[in-house]
Design a protein around this motif. Structure first.
Motif, PDB file in Angstrom:
ATOM      1  N   ASP A 203      63.571  70.679  36.378  1.00 44.91           N
ATOM      2  CA  ASP A 203      63.381  71.900  36.305  1.00 44.91           C
ATOM      3  C   ASP A 203      62.902  72.569  34.821  1.00 44.91           C
ATOM      4  N   TYR A 204      63.697  71.606  33.828  1.00 46.09           N
ATOM      5  CA  TYR A 204      63.337  71.942  32.439  1.00 46.09           C
ATOM      6  C   TYR A 204      61.882  71.638  32.108  1.00 46.09           C
ATOM      7  N   LEU A 205      61.587  70.472  32.818  1.00 49.36           N
ATOM      8  CA  LEU A 205      60.119  69.735  32.465  1.00 49.36           C
ATOM      9  C   LEU A 205      59.096  70.845  33.086  1.00 49.36           C
ATOM     10  N   ARG A 206      59.484  71.217  34.201  1.00 52.71           N
ATOM     11  CA  ARG A 206      58.517  72.213  34.957  1.00 52.71           C
ATOM     12  C   ARG A 206      58.354  73.440  34.145  1.00 52.71           C
ATOM     13  N   GLN A 207      59.494  74.003  33.508  1.00 51.34           N
ATOM     14  CA  GLN A 207      59.318  75.222  32.853  1.00 51.34           C
ATOM     15  C   GLN A 207      58.391  75.079  31.521  1.00 51.34           C
ATOM     16  N   GLN A 208      58.843  73.913  30.956  1.00 47.26           N
ATOM     17  CA  GLN A 208      58.214  73.823  29.597  1.00 47.26           C
ATOM     18  C   GLN A 208      56.543  73.459  29.929  1.00 47.26           C
TER      19      GLN A 208
ATOM     20  N   TRP B 190      69.652  66.208  31.186  1.00 46.06           N
ATOM     21  CA  TRP B 190      68.194  65.874  31.689  1.00 46.06           C
ATOM     22  C   TRP B 190      67.819  64.951  32.417  1.00 46.06           C
TER      23      TRP B 190
ATOM     24  N   GLU C 136      72.331  66.790  27.148  1.00 50.65           N
ATOM     25  CA  GLU C 136      71.706  67.814  27.918  1.00 50.65           C
ATOM     26  C   GLU C 136      71.920  67.734  29.449  1.00 50.65           C
TER      27      GLU C 136
ATOM     28  N   GLN D 261      68.262  69.085  36.829  1.00 54.13           N
ATOM     29  CA  GLN D 261      68.120  69.991  35.858  1.00 54.13           C
ATOM     30  C   GLN D 261      66.690  69.701  34.907  1.00 54.13           C
ATOM     31  N   GLY D 262      66.709  68.315  34.698  1.00 53.34           N
ATOM     32  CA  GLY D 262      65.791  67.910  33.608  1.00 53.34           C
ATOM     33  C   GLY D 262      64.403  68.127  34.378  1.00 53.34           C
TER      34      GLY D 262
ATOM     35  N   GLU E  74      60.848  64.559  23.444  1.00 52.14           N
ATOM     36  CA  GLU E  74      61.700  64.838  24.501  1.00 52.14           C
ATOM     37  C   GLU E  74      60.573  65.165  25.731  1.00 52.14           C
ATOM     38  N   LEU E  75      59.816  66.216  25.599  1.00 50.01           N
ATOM     39  CA  LEU E  75      58.948  66.250  26.744  1.00 50.01           C
ATOM     40  C   LEU E  75      58.096  65.015  27.026  1.00 50.01           C
TER      41      LEU E  75
END
Lengths: 100, 192
Positions: free
Chosen positions: A77-82, A56, A54, A74-75, A10-11
């Motif tokens: 943001d999620y990628l940045r966090q991870q 994303w 999800e 949203q995707g 996913e990443l």
């Protein structure tokens, strides 16, 4: 290449789509280029399905048989966090290695 | 029908509507090695687990399990169907936030599917002899005489009789629903 956070399909897909919309086969090819990991079609579409569910990633306008996907806000943001978590983990591990 | 078509058709219909054509396109652009076929089949299994109704998954599993036991003529006690009835009820509640009636209905459907191989076998071949744990020859749909000469009734033979299977299915489905509701409550609590 062995499994680890950097081989999470996913990443990998989100990272590939951070460069712009792509369809499934193009995502597979780019992931093989930048990570050396060859995702199987089943793994790729399992991950794409989950990412769409999800919210994303989302399908963009279809061009023929292949439908491109793009990152949503949203995707992103999620990628940045991870990636930030991975960066912190990597710098911590590298610091520990220097003092070992 | 080509191998590619078969691989795409291994996915649930609802999934194929959304992604089937794309997957077919990707499969058309690469060689189908054993690894790729295994990867696609594993993906299909995951989508079935994610999308199919729990009763279909549990029922298909028990159908295969009962068929296998019939094939190897196993006569040992088997509590697995009962566990799967509970699982079907719990999973239905967990997945769909549904109530007891739906969980009971799911477990009954699983119970019906689980006895189909036995019923077919009975219709086609008559009573099927199997070997019981004490070495006696058992006819699955009736009482049997053990090697020591005693008439025995294994409980597992009773639960394969339709009405009792349905009652057992519904009851255990309700039990599963309670488990599912408890788990659902914990999940909601953690979210809240």
């Amino acid at each position: 290449m062995t499994a680890g956070p950097a081989s999470d399909p996913e990443l990998l897909i989100l990272s590939s789509l951070a460069g712009g919309p792509k369809h499934g086969y193009a995502i597979m090819q780019e992931i093989a280029l930048f990570s050396g990991i060859e995702l199987g079609p089943g793994t790729l579409y399992t991950a794409i399905t989950r990412l769409v569910d999800e919210g994303w990633i989302e399908p963009a306008e279809a061009s023929g048989r292949q439908r491109p996907y793009r990152l949503t806000g949203q995707g992103l943001d999620y990628l940045r966090q991870q990636l930030e978590k991975m960066r912190q983990l990597a710098s911590f591990g590298l610091r520990r290695l220097r003092t070992a | 029908m080509t191998l590619r078509d078969i691989l795409v058709r291994a996915y649930p219909r609802s999934w194929r509507k959304e992604y089937g054509e794309e997957l077919a396109g990707v499969l058309g652009q690469r060689a189908l090695s054993v690894g790729v076929v295994a990867d696609v089949l594993a993906g299909a299994l995951r989508q079935h687990l994610r999308r199919d109704a729990p009763w279909k998954i549990c029922g298909a599993f028990l159908f295969l399990w009962t068929s296998f036991r019939l094939f190897v003529r196993s006569g040992s006690t088997d509590a697995l169907p009962l566990v799967i009835f509970v699982l079907a009820g719990a999973w239905t509640v967990w997945r769909k936030h549904s109530g007891m009636p739906e969980a009971g209905r799911a477990a009954v459907l699983v119970a019906i599917l689980s006895i189909v191989p036995d019923a077919l076998s009975l219709l086609l071949y008559g009573p099927m002899p199997v070997v019981s744990p004490d070495g006696a020859v058992v006819y699955k749909w009736g009482a049997y005489i053990s090697v020591s000469g005693v008439i025995k009734f294994g409980w597992w033979q009773y639960v394969e009789i339709l009405p009792l299977v349905l009652v057992a299915g519904a009851t255990l489905g309700f039990a599963g629903a309670l488990v599912g509701k408890f788990a659902d409550g914990i999940r909601e609590g953690l979210r809240g």
